[in-house]
Motif scaffolding. Structure first.
Motif, mmCIF file in Angstrom:
data_model
loop_
_atom_site.group_PDB
_atom_site.id
_atom_site.type_symbol
_atom_site.label_atom_id
_atom_site.label_comp_id
_atom_site.label_asym_id
_atom_site.label_seq_id
_atom_site.Cartn_x
_atom_site.Cartn_y
_atom_site.Cartn_z
ATOM 1 N N ASN A 45 0.818 -1.204 0.000
ATOM 2 C CA ASN A 45 0.000 0.000 0.000
ATOM 3 C C ASN A 45 0.855 1.259 0.000
ATOM 4 O OD1 ASN A 45 -2.228 -1.529 -0.008
ATOM 5 N ND2 ASN A 45 -2.730 -1.280 2.164
ATOM 6 N N ILE A 46 1.968 1.234 0.779
ATOM 7 C CA ILE A 46 2.804 2.418 0.862
ATOM 8 C C ILE A 46 3.569 2.628 -0.433
ATOM 9 C CG2 ILE A 46 4.769 3.444 2.060
ATOM 10 C CD1 ILE A 46 3.899 1.767 4.516
ATOM 11 N N PHE A 47 4.217 1.570 -0.925
ATOM 12 C CA PHE A 47 5.149 1.764 -2.029
ATOM 13 C C PHE A 47 4.506 1.707 -3.400
ATOM 14 C CE2 PHE A 47 8.203 1.167 1.266
ATOM 15 C CZ PHE A 47 9.236 1.985 0.868
ATOM 16 N N GLN A 48 3.433 0.971 -3.535
ATOM 17 C CA GLN A 48 2.835 0.883 -4.864
ATOM 18 C C GLN A 48 1.516 1.638 -4.941
ATOM 19 O OE1 GLN A 48 2.894 -3.289 -5.918
ATOM 20 N NE2 GLN A 48 5.089 -3.114 -6.287
ATOM 21 N N GLY A 49 1.075 2.146 -3.811
ATOM 22 C CA GLY A 49 -0.138 2.960 -3.832
ATOM 23 C C GLY A 49 -1.408 2.128 -3.852
#
Lengths: 285, 67
Positions: free
Chosen positions: A88-92
């Protein structure tokens, strides 16, 4: 080494390194850019550009930096594979723009998505009226995907409630006048079969630009000579027609005969034929 | 045409349809399609057998048209 020669050598070396890195990062890097791939792409490009044009830099440092920027995305992708939170953080995450047919103004504001942006994206998806959309989501890659309302969805056999025959992929068995052995073997056929089919169609293999076999073993060809007419496959329509004729004949016999016993027999078999026709029609079309 | 020869014609049509179905069942790569072809072929076989008996019966009824 003169400056120009060094630039040539460096360009060549970095081209190869860049090619290998892009290969290593995989197809995902090519197709869609999420946040992280976007950053990596820019940085790798810049590193290569600097080291190719500026002869004062040390090319070893360049390659070292490239190695780091190759390893970072690979590690991130590996971690993302393991953990949803990390992903969720790095790929959105996708942002819902339309839910239950209602536009989510707050979410649009969060993504700084204007009404014009939204309408443009809907038009990209062949929707010209926002009221036709049931659900739309802004993907991390910046693309909008949507689900039209049920009445605006394309008609499928499922909606119509009809049966369709399953269809597997076709095999391309002739390309540019040459038989391809591997696809033929995949369709469990051989060159003898191909020759027989081509003879039936009265064409030579040299004249065939493209030939494909569907999952029912039916060969269709496109010829170099576009003036030649290729016979359409007739086996299945003929079979269906002859079954229908038999069914009609049996009905006729049932009406014509005076013996009750024969009448019952014809009627029973005519019904059987009708059932058989209903069952097989989707497979013969 | 006599009734007997008409029924005979229908009988041979069904026979040919059954054979075509059999080749189609062999040719297809798909299990489900093959299954359907076989089922329909079976139905046609029952119809064919019934008609065969009928042909024999009709030949007995109209011995003058026996061929």
């Amino acid at each position: 080494m003169p400056g120009w020669a060094e630039i040539l050598v460096r360009s060549f070396v970095f081209l190869i390194v860049l090619f290998l890195i892009t290969k290593g990062l995989g197809k995902k890097q090519m197709s869609q850019l999420n946040i992280f791939q976007y950053i990596t792409g820019i940085v790798i490009g810049s590193i290569v550009a600097i080291h190719v044009t500026d002869v004062a830099t040390n090319p070893v440092y360049g390659i070292l930096a490239l190695a780091v920027w190759f390893l970072i995305p690979v590690t991130v992708e590996f971690l993302a594979l393991k953990s949803k939170g990390f992903r969720n953080i790095f790929q959105g995450k996708g942002t819902v723009l339309i839910q239950n047919g209602k536009i989510m103004e707050d979410n649009m504001k969060k993504e700084r998505f204007t009404t014009d942006n939204l309408l443009e994206e809907l038009r990209n998806n062949q929707v010209f009226n926002a009221a036709d959309v049931e659900f739309a989501v802004l993907e991390p890659t910046g693309k909008v995907n949507l689900l039209p309302k049920k009445e605006n969805q394309p008609i499928t056999p499922k909606i119509l409630g009809t049966n369709v025959s399953p269809e597997k992929e076709s095999q391309t068995v002739i390309m540019d006048g040459n038989a391809l052995l591997e696809p033929l073997a995949n369709a469990s056929l051989n060159t003898n079969w191909l020759e027989t089919e081509l003879t039936k169609m009265n064409v030579s293999i040299e004249n065939v630009f493209l030939g494909q076999v569907d999952s029912d073993g039916q060969l269709t060809v496109d010829l170099y000579d576009d003036k030649l007419a290729v016979p359409e496959p007739t086996e299945k329509p003929l079979l269906l027609a002859s079954m229908k004729k038999c069914q009609a004949d049996l009905e006729l016999f049932a009406l014509a005969t005076e013996s009750q016993e024969s009448k019952d027999l014809y009627q029973k078999n005519s019904e059987r034929m009708q059932q058989a026709i209903d069952k097989i029609t989707p497979y013969l079309q | 045409m006599t009734v007997s020869s008409q029924v005979k014609g229908c009988f041979s049509s069904i026979k040919s349809a059954e054979a075509t179905l059999e080749t189609l069942a062999v040719k297809t790569n798909d299990q489900e399609t093959e299954q359907i072809f076989k089922e329909v072929q079976h139905t046609l076989k029952t119809v064919k057998n019934d008609l065969e008996n009928q042909v024999i019966y009709l030949t007995k009824e109209e011995p003058q048209y026996k061929s």
